[in-house]
Motif scaffolding. Structure first.
Motif, short mmCIF file in Angstrom:
data_model
loop_
_atom_site.label_atom_id
_atom_site.label_comp_id
_atom_site.label_asym_id
_atom_site.label_seq_id
_atom_site.Cartn_x
_atom_site.Cartn_y
_atom_site.Cartn_z
N LEU A 89 -94.74 -34.17 38.33
CA LEU A 89 -94.68 -32.75 38.01
C LEU A 89 -93.56 -32.59 36.99
CD1 LEU A 89 -94.67 -31.25 41.63
CD2 LEU A 89 -96.65 -31.73 40.20
N VAL A 90 -93.74 -31.67 36.05
CA VAL A 90 -92.71 -31.42 35.05
C VAL A 90 -92.44 -29.91 35.02
CG1 VAL A 90 -92.11 -31.60 32.61
CG2 VAL A 90 -93.44 -33.41 33.68
N THR A 91 -91.18 -29.54 35.12
CA THR A 91 -90.83 -28.12 35.09
C THR A 91 -91.25 -27.50 33.76
OG1 THR A 91 -88.61 -28.60 34.31
CG2 THR A 91 -88.88 -28.36 36.69
N ASN A 92 -91.74 -26.26 33.81
CA ASN A 92 -92.11 -25.55 32.59
C ASN A 92 -91.21 -24.34 32.34
OD1 ASN A 92 -93.15 -23.56 34.32
ND2 ASN A 92 -95.22 -24.36 34.17
N LYS A 93 -90.20 -24.19 33.17
CA LYS A 93 -89.17 -23.16 32.99
C LYS A 93 -87.90 -23.62 33.69
CE LYS A 93 -89.16 -19.40 35.65
NZ LYS A 93 -89.54 -18.13 36.25
N GLU A 94 -86.78 -23.06 33.30
CA GLU A 94 -85.52 -23.40 33.99
C GLU A 94 -85.56 -22.78 35.37
OE1 GLU A 94 -82.15 -22.43 31.56
OE2 GLU A 94 -82.68 -23.93 30.06
N ILE A 95 -85.38 -23.60 36.37
CA ILE A 95 -85.55 -23.15 37.75
C ILE A 95 -84.77 -24.06 38.69
CG2 ILE A 95 -87.63 -24.54 38.15
CD1 ILE A 95 -87.29 -20.93 39.35
N ARG A 96 -84.46 -23.55 39.87
CA ARG A 96 -83.86 -24.35 40.93
C ARG A 96 -84.90 -24.55 42.03
NH1 ARG A 96 -78.76 -20.97 42.55
NH2 ARG A 96 -79.84 -19.35 41.42
N LEU A 97 -84.75 -25.64 42.76
CA LEU A 97 -85.61 -25.89 43.91
C LEU A 97 -85.18 -24.94 45.04
CD1 LEU A 97 -85.73 -29.79 43.92
CD2 LEU A 97 -87.34 -28.18 42.89
N ARG A 98 -86.05 -24.77 46.03
CA ARG A 98 -85.76 -23.92 47.18
C ARG A 98 -85.80 -24.75 48.46
NH1 ARG A 98 -86.00 -18.32 46.19
NH2 ARG A 98 -86.82 -17.81 44.14
N TYR A 99 -85.19 -24.18 49.52
CA TYR A 99 -85.15 -24.84 50.83
C TYR A 99 -86.47 -24.72 51.59
CZ TYR A 99 -80.13 -25.63 50.52
OH TYR A 99 -78.89 -26.08 50.15
N GLY A 100 -87.37 -23.86 51.17
CA GLY A 100 -88.65 -23.67 51.84
C GLY A 100 -89.69 -23.16 50.87
N PRO A 101 -90.95 -23.16 51.29
CA PRO A 101 -92.06 -22.80 50.41
C PRO A 101 -92.35 -21.29 50.35
CG PRO A 101 -92.92 -23.60 52.48
CD PRO A 101 -91.42 -23.73 52.55
N ALA A 102 -91.33 -20.53 49.95
CA ALA A 102 -91.49 -19.08 49.82
C ALA A 102 -90.40 -18.52 48.91
CB ALA A 102 -91.40 -18.40 51.19
N ALA A 103 -90.73 -17.46 48.21
CA ALA A 103 -89.76 -16.84 47.30
C ALA A 103 -88.55 -16.29 48.05
CB ALA A 103 -90.43 -15.72 46.50
N ARG A 104 -88.68 -16.00 49.33
CA ARG A 104 -87.55 -15.47 50.11
C ARG A 104 -86.59 -16.56 50.57
NH1 ARG A 104 -88.05 -16.52 55.36
NH2 ARG A 104 -90.08 -16.94 56.22
N CYS A 105 -86.98 -17.83 50.42
CA CYS A 105 -86.10 -18.95 50.82
C CYS A 105 -85.02 -19.16 49.77
CB CYS A 105 -86.92 -20.22 50.99
SG CYS A 105 -88.15 -20.11 52.32
N ASP A 106 -83.83 -19.54 50.22
CA ASP A 106 -82.68 -19.72 49.33
C ASP A 106 -82.90 -20.85 48.34
OD1 ASP A 106 -81.24 -17.68 50.55
OD2 ASP A 106 -80.24 -19.04 51.95
N PHE A 107 -82.22 -20.69 47.19
CA PHE A 107 -82.21 -21.75 46.18
C PHE A 107 -81.29 -22.87 46.63
CE2 PHE A 107 -83.31 -18.22 43.21
CZ PHE A 107 -84.46 -18.78 42.68
N ILE A 108 -81.58 -24.07 46.12
CA ILE A 108 -80.71 -25.23 46.33
C ILE A 108 -79.82 -25.35 45.10
CG2 ILE A 108 -80.64 -27.74 46.56
CD1 ILE A 108 -83.42 -27.54 47.90
#
Length: 137
Positions: free
Chosen positions: A62-81
């Motif tokens: 997989l290759v990122t297509n925007k600047e982004i951080r990973l998250r602790y869970g599979p939802a937008a409400r989960c905190d960024f790592i």
């Protein structure tokens, strides 16, 4: 029609008037007991924001297509790592995928092998997926 009034809570200095007409409009006890037995719709299962599926990166890139951080869970409400975004393009390796039942969005649990990032979750719209099959989590 003249209404009879009952005064309650005199000792508190509060007068609450309950009229005979109000009593006449109240449902019978058996009707309210029936209403209590009706079950409410079940809420969707909450997504675990601390979910680390087992396994390591597979053969699908997989290759990122925007600047982004990973998250602790599979939802937008989960905190960024972490504190800063990954650049574009950053290569990640898919461990597994999960379809969030609340939003219907697909998320990938990824292994950013060869970087200082820990494994985490990324929304499918934020990456370009290479060829291959990604297992379900």
């Amino acid at each position: 029609m003249e209404e009879e009034t009952l005064q309650l809570f005199k000792g508190l200095g509060v007068t609450i008037a309950v009229t005979a007409a109000a009593f006449a409009m109240m449902p019978a006890a058996s009707a309210s007991a029936q209403a209590d037995t009706v079950s409410a719709p079940q809420a969707p299962a909450a997504v675990n924001c601390n979910w680390d599926p087992s396994g390591s990166g597979g053969g699908v890139s997989l290759v990122t297509n925007k600047e982004i951080r990973l998250r602790y869970g599979p939802a937008a409400r989960c905190d960024f790592i972490g504190w800063s975004d990954m650049g574009v393009p950053t290569q990640l390796w898919a461990v597994c995928k999960y379809r969030n039942p609340d939003s219907g969005n697909t998320w990938y649990y990824v292994d950013p092998a060869g970087s200082t990032w820990r494994n985490g979750w990324i929304y499918s719209g934020n990456v370009d997926v290479g060829s291959g099959t990604i297992r379900n989590c």
